[in-house]
Design a protein around this motif. Sequence first.
Motif, PDB file in Angstrom:
ATOM      1  N   THR A  56     -12.794  37.856   6.474  1.00 28.06           N
ATOM      2  CA  THR A  56     -13.475  36.840   7.289  1.00 28.06           C
ATOM      3  C   THR A  56     -14.196  35.807   6.433  1.00 28.06           C
ATOM      4  O   THR A  56     -14.877  34.936   6.962  1.00 28.06           O
ATOM      5  CB  THR A  56     -14.492  37.484   8.263  1.00 28.06           C
ATOM      6  N   GLY A  57     -14.074  35.940   5.097  1.00 26.31           N
ATOM      7  CA  GLY A  57     -14.671  34.954   4.209  1.00 26.31           C
ATOM      8  C   GLY A  57     -15.997  35.345   3.601  1.00 26.31           C
ATOM      9  O   GLY A  57     -16.690  34.503   3.039  1.00 26.31           O
ATOM     10  N   TRP A  58     -16.395  36.594   3.693  1.00 30.50           N
ATOM     11  CA  TRP A  58     -17.671  37.050   3.140  1.00 30.50           C
ATOM     12  C   TRP A  58     -17.500  37.605   1.738  1.00 30.50           C
ATOM     13  O   TRP A  58     -16.417  38.044   1.358  1.00 30.50           O
ATOM     14  CB  TRP A  58     -18.270  38.146   4.024  1.00 30.50           C
ATOM     15  N   ARG A  59     -18.598  37.640   0.974  1.00 30.14           N
ATOM     16  CA  ARG A  59     -18.660  38.292  -0.347  1.00 30.14           C
ATOM     17  C   ARG A  59     -19.733  39.360  -0.230  1.00 30.14           C
ATOM     18  O   ARG A  59     -20.886  39.067   0.105  1.00 30.14           O
ATOM     19  CB  ARG A  59     -19.013  37.260  -1.425  1.00 30.14           C
ATOM     20  N   VAL A  60     -19.364  40.617  -0.485  1.00 26.59           N
ATOM     21  CA  VAL A  60     -20.262  41.746  -0.273  1.00 26.59           C
ATOM     22  C   VAL A  60     -20.592  42.423  -1.600  1.00 26.59           C
ATOM     23  O   VAL A  60     -19.695  42.716  -2.393  1.00 26.59           O
ATOM     24  CB  VAL A  60     -19.638  42.766   0.709  1.00 26.59           C
ATOM     25  N   TYR A  61     -21.876  42.691  -1.804  1.00 27.72           N
ATOM     26  CA  TYR A  61     -22.361  43.373  -3.000  1.00 27.72           C
ATOM     27  C   TYR A  61     -22.426  44.877  -2.740  1.00 27.72           C
ATOM     28  O   TYR A  61     -22.977  45.327  -1.728  1.00 27.72           O
ATOM     29  CB  TYR A  61     -23.755  42.867  -3.366  1.00 27.72           C
ATOM     30  N   ILE A  62     -21.843  45.650  -3.669  1.00 30.85           N
ATOM     31  CA  ILE A  62     -21.926  47.111  -3.650  1.00 30.85           C
ATOM     32  C   ILE A  62     -22.563  47.526  -4.970  1.00 30.85           C
ATOM     33  O   ILE A  62     -22.051  47.188  -6.037  1.00 30.85           O
ATOM     34  CB  ILE A  62     -20.538  47.760  -3.480  1.00 30.85           C
ATOM     35  N   ASP A  63     -23.646  48.270  -4.905  1.00 30.45           N
ATOM     36  CA  ASP A  63     -24.408  48.583  -6.115  1.00 30.45           C
ATOM     37  C   ASP A  63     -23.611  49.333  -7.174  1.00 30.45           C
ATOM     38  O   ASP A  63     -23.762  49.075  -8.361  1.00 30.45           O
ATOM     39  CB  ASP A  63     -25.709  49.320  -5.783  1.00 30.45           C
ATOM     40  N   TRP A  64     -22.731  50.258  -6.803  1.00 28.12           N
ATOM     41  CA  TRP A  64     -21.992  51.014  -7.815  1.00 28.12           C
ATOM     42  C   TRP A  64     -20.902  50.192  -8.493  1.00 28.12           C
ATOM     43  O   TRP A  64     -20.310  50.640  -9.460  1.00 28.12           O
ATOM     44  CB  TRP A  64     -21.454  52.341  -7.283  1.00 28.12           C
TER      45      TRP A  64
END
Length: 169
Positions: A56-64
Amino acid sequence: MAIRIDALRSAATRPRTVVARTLTEARALGVKTAFLCHSHRDPDLAQGLVRLLTDTGWRVYIDWQDEEMPQTPNRETAQRIQQKIVDLEYFLFLATPNSMASRWCPWEIGYADGKKQLDRILIIPTTDGAGTHGNEYLQLYRRVDLSDKGELAVWRPGQSNNGVLVKNL
């Protein structure tokens, strides 16, 4: 009313879409950014949700996935997580049996609640056939679910129709 856990696992196996290589690039391009709160015991579910959001056009941060994050959780870990929660536009809570039992996830959502606007905190309830996870938060925050057309959408607490597509936020 909740995203099926097997649907997230299936999404995790799809080819990855790249919207922006870094969070800085995402911001420069006007891409929505989000911190994903989840249990580290659910990497496949987290990846599946990220794939759906990336579509959908998002950028998601994942800590690991952050190479600068300490290997063993400590005070620096907490400070880095706090900073990411503040810096990124949205806070997402992937509600699974593991995240509901986690020690870190409730701390993270509590921190986000004190730092973010209410409409920037989104709960992603899940179901495994035996039950729905995340019910505790559904009356407090907006939720993300699949629309009747299979697209991610956001609903206000108690709302069951007229959700807003995630890509339109």
